[in-house]
Motif scaffolding. Sequence first.
Motif, PDB file in Angstrom:
ATOM      1  N   GLY A 148       3.936  13.467 -13.104  1.00 18.16           N
ATOM      2  CA  GLY A 148       3.529  12.300 -12.331  1.00 18.16           C
ATOM      3  C   GLY A 148       2.546  11.436 -13.080  1.00 18.16           C
ATOM      4  O   GLY A 148       2.375  11.569 -14.303  1.00 18.16           O
ATOM      5  N   HIS A 155      -1.456   9.222 -12.550  1.00 15.25           N
ATOM      6  CA  HIS A 155      -2.677   9.190 -11.752  1.00 15.25           C
ATOM      7  C   HIS A 155      -3.571   8.040 -12.187  1.00 15.25           C
ATOM      8  O   HIS A 155      -3.434   7.507 -13.292  1.00 15.25           O
ATOM      9  CB  HIS A 155      -3.446  10.517 -11.861  1.00 15.25           C
ATOM     10  N   ASP A 215      -2.949  10.381  -7.146  1.00 14.67           N
ATOM     11  CA  ASP A 215      -1.803  10.868  -7.912  1.00 14.67           C
ATOM     12  C   ASP A 215      -0.504  10.553  -7.182  1.00 14.67           C
ATOM     13  O   ASP A 215      -0.450  10.603  -5.940  1.00 14.67           O
ATOM     14  CB  ASP A 215      -1.864  12.381  -8.108  1.00 14.67           C
ATOM     15  N   VAL A 216       0.524  10.269  -7.939  1.00 11.01           N
ATOM     16  CA  VAL A 216       1.893  10.236  -7.441  1.00 11.01           C
ATOM     17  C   VAL A 216       2.676  11.236  -8.284  1.00 11.01           C
ATOM     18  O   VAL A 216       2.816  11.051  -9.497  1.00 11.01           O
ATOM     19  CB  VAL A 216       2.517   8.836  -7.537  1.00 11.01           C
ATOM     20  N   PHE A 249       2.020  11.892  -2.521  1.00  9.74           N
ATOM     21  CA  PHE A 249       0.977  10.906  -2.758  1.00  9.74           C
ATOM     22  C   PHE A 249      -0.341  11.572  -2.395  1.00  9.74           C
ATOM     23  O   PHE A 249      -0.523  11.993  -1.246  1.00  9.74           O
ATOM     24  CB  PHE A 249       1.208   9.652  -1.912  1.00  9.74           C
ATOM     25  N   ASN A 253      -3.029  14.947   1.006  1.00  8.20           N
ATOM     26  CA  ASN A 253      -1.807  14.418   0.412  1.00  8.20           C
ATOM     27  C   ASN A 253      -0.721  14.251   1.478  1.00  8.20           C
ATOM     28  O   ASN A 253      -0.725  14.896   2.522  1.00  8.20           O
ATOM     29  CB  ASN A 253      -1.313  15.289  -0.754  1.00  8.20           C
TER      30      ASN A 253
END
Length: 275
Positions: free
Chosen positions: A53, A55, A69-70, A100, A129
């Motif tokens: 991912g 961030h 973060d994703v 997410f 999240n």
Amino acid sequence: MAKYLAGLLLVCFSMFEAAAQRVEYGVNGFGTTYFGELNNATTFLNNIRYGGGVHVRRHLNPWWSLRGDVNWARIAGTDNLPGITTNLRNLSFRSDVVEFTAVLEYRFREIGHRRNDFKMTPYLFGGLNLFRFNPKAEYLNEWYDLKPLSTEGQGLLEYPESVPYALTQLGIPVGAGLRFALNRYWRLSFEAGYRFTNTDYLDDVSGLYVNADILRANRGPLAAALADRRGELGPTVPPAAPGTFRGAPRELDAFMYVGFSLSYVVYRKTCPRWK
């Protein structure tokens, strides 16, 4: 719920933008595992998967940061490996998870690139999240979504106590790591993060076996086949009796990431000291 969390992240970042003296952008890579009915000491290594991912991190002061973060990750579990005789459910799954995440980080000391600066610090984090999952199972070389099949009678009139589960859930990420200053602009972190969830259906296994004829009549033969796969082990293994435990309904599932992140530091021109 997704719009609410996205708005919350936007408000948090906008509030801290003026106060933050620097921001970082980076990438994540990690191994994954999940904790639930289809993961045990015998199958643990076989259930490790992967993810990655991006961030963004805004530093509030030398010790505290807000990070978003994703991530995408794959989790999996099985109790049907060859040679396993302690569990006759013969179930397995995999799921892609998109999350997410907003966390608050605490670093134990300030790090930087100058000669006398600390080059490494431990840190802790915790937050919230929003994640989406979708358990699937392989049958006759094809992968099938499990939720629409109501494998434990979810949503059927004959089983009013079995409620359909949501594929989008809130969780609580917590963890710890080590953070290194490689030079003025680059930071490397090694991190382990545990995700508490509010669902026992990451693996589509939680409650009781249901009557195969009722399930077949309502959801079709595929649902009956994937709800009870004991018959695939051979003619000596009888089908499960309706009403017996298929999972552990009092225990919620969870998942975990262990890996690294690499980030690039962008300094504010007005920053008086930060390294």
